[in-house]
Design a protein around this motif. Structure first.
Motif, PDB file in Angstrom:
ATOM      1  N   ILE A  71      -0.553  -9.669  -7.041  1.00  0.00           N
ATOM      2  CA  ILE A  71      -0.452  -9.960  -5.612  1.00  0.00           C
ATOM      3  C   ILE A  71      -1.261 -11.215  -5.288  1.00  0.00           C
ATOM      4  O   ILE A  71      -0.847 -12.061  -4.523  1.00  0.00           O
ATOM      5  CB  ILE A  71      -0.971  -8.763  -4.786  1.00  0.00           C
ATOM      6  CG1 ILE A  71      -0.119  -7.535  -5.065  1.00  0.00           C
ATOM      7  CG2 ILE A  71      -1.000  -9.094  -3.306  1.00  0.00           C
ATOM      8  CD1 ILE A  71      -0.712  -6.252  -4.525  1.00  0.00           C
ATOM      9  N   GLU A  75      -5.798  -8.766  -7.326  1.00  0.00           N
ATOM     10  CA  GLU A  75      -5.061  -7.535  -7.044  1.00  0.00           C
ATOM     11  C   GLU A  75      -3.707  -7.556  -7.734  1.00  0.00           C
ATOM     12  O   GLU A  75      -3.038  -8.585  -7.771  1.00  0.00           O
ATOM     13  CB  GLU A  75      -4.825  -7.372  -5.538  1.00  0.00           C
ATOM     14  CG  GLU A  75      -6.081  -7.161  -4.746  1.00  0.00           C
ATOM     15  CD  GLU A  75      -5.790  -6.994  -3.270  1.00  0.00           C
ATOM     16  OE1 GLU A  75      -5.151  -5.976  -2.912  1.00  0.00           O
ATOM     17  OE2 GLU A  75      -6.190  -7.874  -2.491  1.00  0.00           O
ATOM     18  N   TYR A  76      -3.322  -6.386  -8.275  1.00  0.00           N
ATOM     19  CA  TYR A  76      -2.012  -6.272  -8.908  1.00  0.00           C
ATOM     20  C   TYR A  76      -1.465  -4.862  -8.751  1.00  0.00           C
ATOM     21  O   TYR A  76      -2.185  -3.935  -8.377  1.00  0.00           O
ATOM     22  CB  TYR A  76      -2.060  -6.697 -10.373  1.00  0.00           C
ATOM     23  CG  TYR A  76      -2.977  -5.890 -11.272  1.00  0.00           C
ATOM     24  CD1 TYR A  76      -2.479  -4.877 -12.070  1.00  0.00           C
ATOM     25  CD2 TYR A  76      -4.340  -6.169 -11.345  1.00  0.00           C
ATOM     26  CE1 TYR A  76      -3.301  -4.152 -12.917  1.00  0.00           C
ATOM     27  CE2 TYR A  76      -5.168  -5.460 -12.187  1.00  0.00           C
ATOM     28  CZ  TYR A  76      -4.644  -4.453 -12.964  1.00  0.00           C
ATOM     29  OH  TYR A  76      -5.470  -3.740 -13.804  1.00  0.00           O
ATOM     30  N   VAL A  77      -0.179  -4.736  -9.008  1.00  0.00           N
ATOM     31  CA  VAL A  77       0.505  -3.445  -8.917  1.00  0.00           C
ATOM     32  C   VAL A  77       1.107  -3.130 -10.281  1.00  0.00           C
ATOM     33  O   VAL A  77       1.760  -3.983 -10.894  1.00  0.00           O
ATOM     34  CB  VAL A  77       1.612  -3.477  -7.837  1.00  0.00           C
ATOM     35  CG1 VAL A  77       2.406  -2.187  -7.831  1.00  0.00           C
ATOM     36  CG2 VAL A  77       1.004  -3.739  -6.467  1.00  0.00           C
ATOM     37  N   HIS A  93      -1.712   0.539  -7.146  1.00  0.00           N
ATOM     38  CA  HIS A  93      -2.317  -0.706  -6.677  1.00  0.00           C
ATOM     39  C   HIS A  93      -3.742  -0.775  -7.228  1.00  0.00           C
ATOM     40  O   HIS A  93      -4.505   0.184  -7.096  1.00  0.00           O
ATOM     41  CB  HIS A  93      -2.338  -0.732  -5.145  1.00  0.00           C
ATOM     42  CG  HIS A  93      -3.026  -1.927  -4.585  1.00  0.00           C
ATOM     43  ND1 HIS A  93      -4.269  -1.859  -4.030  1.00  0.00           N
ATOM     44  CD2 HIS A  93      -2.633  -3.227  -4.502  1.00  0.00           C
ATOM     45  CE1 HIS A  93      -4.622  -3.063  -3.616  1.00  0.00           C
ATOM     46  NE2 HIS A  93      -3.647  -3.912  -3.895  1.00  0.00           N
ATOM     47  N   LYS A  95      -7.308  -3.199  -7.402  1.00  0.00           N
ATOM     48  CA  LYS A  95      -8.045  -4.326  -6.834  1.00  0.00           C
ATOM     49  C   LYS A  95      -9.357  -4.483  -7.597  1.00  0.00           C
ATOM     50  O   LYS A  95     -10.151  -3.538  -7.661  1.00  0.00           O
ATOM     51  CB  LYS A  95      -8.329  -4.080  -5.355  1.00  0.00           C
ATOM     52  CG  LYS A  95      -9.098  -5.192  -4.687  1.00  0.00           C
ATOM     53  CD  LYS A  95      -9.315  -4.884  -3.216  1.00  0.00           C
ATOM     54  CE  LYS A  95     -10.030  -6.016  -2.522  1.00  0.00           C
ATOM     55  NZ  LYS A  95     -10.227  -5.717  -1.088  1.00  0.00           N
ATOM     56  N   TYR A 108      -8.556   1.719  -7.317  1.00  0.00           N
ATOM     57  CA  TYR A 108      -7.127   1.932  -7.512  1.00  0.00           C
ATOM     58  C   TYR A 108      -6.630   3.110  -6.689  1.00  0.00           C
ATOM     59  O   TYR A 108      -7.394   4.002  -6.330  1.00  0.00           O
ATOM     60  CB  TYR A 108      -6.790   2.125  -8.993  1.00  0.00           C
ATOM     61  CG  TYR A 108      -7.393   3.348  -9.637  1.00  0.00           C
ATOM     62  CD1 TYR A 108      -6.647   4.504  -9.824  1.00  0.00           C
ATOM     63  CD2 TYR A 108      -8.717   3.341 -10.089  1.00  0.00           C
ATOM     64  CE1 TYR A 108      -7.196   5.621 -10.425  1.00  0.00           C
ATOM     65  CE2 TYR A 108      -9.270   4.453 -10.694  1.00  0.00           C
ATOM     66  CZ  TYR A 108      -8.507   5.584 -10.865  1.00  0.00           C
ATOM     67  OH  TYR A 108      -9.055   6.697 -11.458  1.00  0.00           O
ATOM     68  N   VAL A 111       0.326   3.660  -4.507  1.00  0.00           N
ATOM     69  CA  VAL A 111       0.831   2.945  -3.336  1.00  0.00           C
ATOM     70  C   VAL A 111       1.308   3.959  -2.296  1.00  0.00           C
ATOM     71  O   VAL A 111       2.049   4.882  -2.614  1.00  0.00           O
ATOM     72  CB  VAL A 111       1.960   1.965  -3.732  1.00  0.00           C
ATOM     73  CG1 VAL A 111       2.615   1.362  -2.495  1.00  0.00           C
ATOM     74  CG2 VAL A 111       1.428   0.870  -4.643  1.00  0.00           C
ATOM     75  N   LYS A 116      -8.588   6.533  -2.589  1.00  0.00           N
ATOM     76  CA  LYS A 116      -8.905   5.451  -3.509  1.00  0.00           C
ATOM     77  C   LYS A 116      -9.934   5.942  -4.515  1.00  0.00           C
ATOM     78  O   LYS A 116     -10.794   6.743  -4.193  1.00  0.00           O
ATOM     79  CB  LYS A 116      -9.446   4.248  -2.749  1.00  0.00           C
ATOM     80  CG  LYS A 116      -8.410   3.651  -1.803  1.00  0.00           C
ATOM     81  CD  LYS A 116      -8.862   2.344  -1.237  1.00  0.00           C
ATOM     82  CE  LYS A 116      -7.919   1.765  -0.221  1.00  0.00           C
ATOM     83  NZ  LYS A 116      -6.583   1.569  -0.640  1.00  0.00           N
TER      84      LYS A 116
END
Length: 125
Positions: A71, A75-77, A93, A95, A108, A111, A116
């Motif tokens: 992202i 951050e990534y998915v 997700h 971060k 994490y 989604v 979290k």
């Protein structure tokens, strides 16, 4: 008296602010990593190898692959490429919150889920 109180408050504010956490996320976009978590009271270790668009995990002798979609730099998915059930179909997700020379702390969540969790991954040379 008010002058001393104001001066003391300003010094306390400057000390509380300190340095922001280090985030060299680009150092951790690719590579081999390990992550340890407590599952049902037992310590479990996962190792994973990540390229810019693929992550291959090994957990308890099982191998699984996920696509990686960044992202931004931190951050990534992850989306499981071969889900075995409905829960595995949901993307995760991730971060990156802070980094060191050899590890990163991340947050994490699934989604769409407000819960979290945090963890730390260590780079394996």
């Amino acid at each position: 008296m008010t002058k001393h109180l104001l001066f003391g408050s300003m010094i306390l504010l400057f000390l509380a602010c300190g340095q922001p956490p280090q985030r060299n996320c680009n150092d951790f976009k690719t590579g081999k990593f390990s992550f340890t978590a407590i599952i049902n009271g037992e310590e479990k270790k996962t190792t994973f190898n990540r390229t810019t668009d693929l992550e291959v995990d090994e957990f308890e002798g099982e191998t699984d692959s996920s696509s990686v979609r960044w992202i931004n730099d931190c951050e990534y998915v992850l989306k499981n490429l071969n889900p075995k059930n409905k829960a595995e179909e949901k993307p995760i997700h991730i971060k990156i919150l802070t980094t060191t020379e050899s590890s990163y702390t991340f947050e994490y969540s699934v989604v769409g889920d407000n819960r979290k969790f945090k963890g730390t991954a260590h780079k394996i040379d």
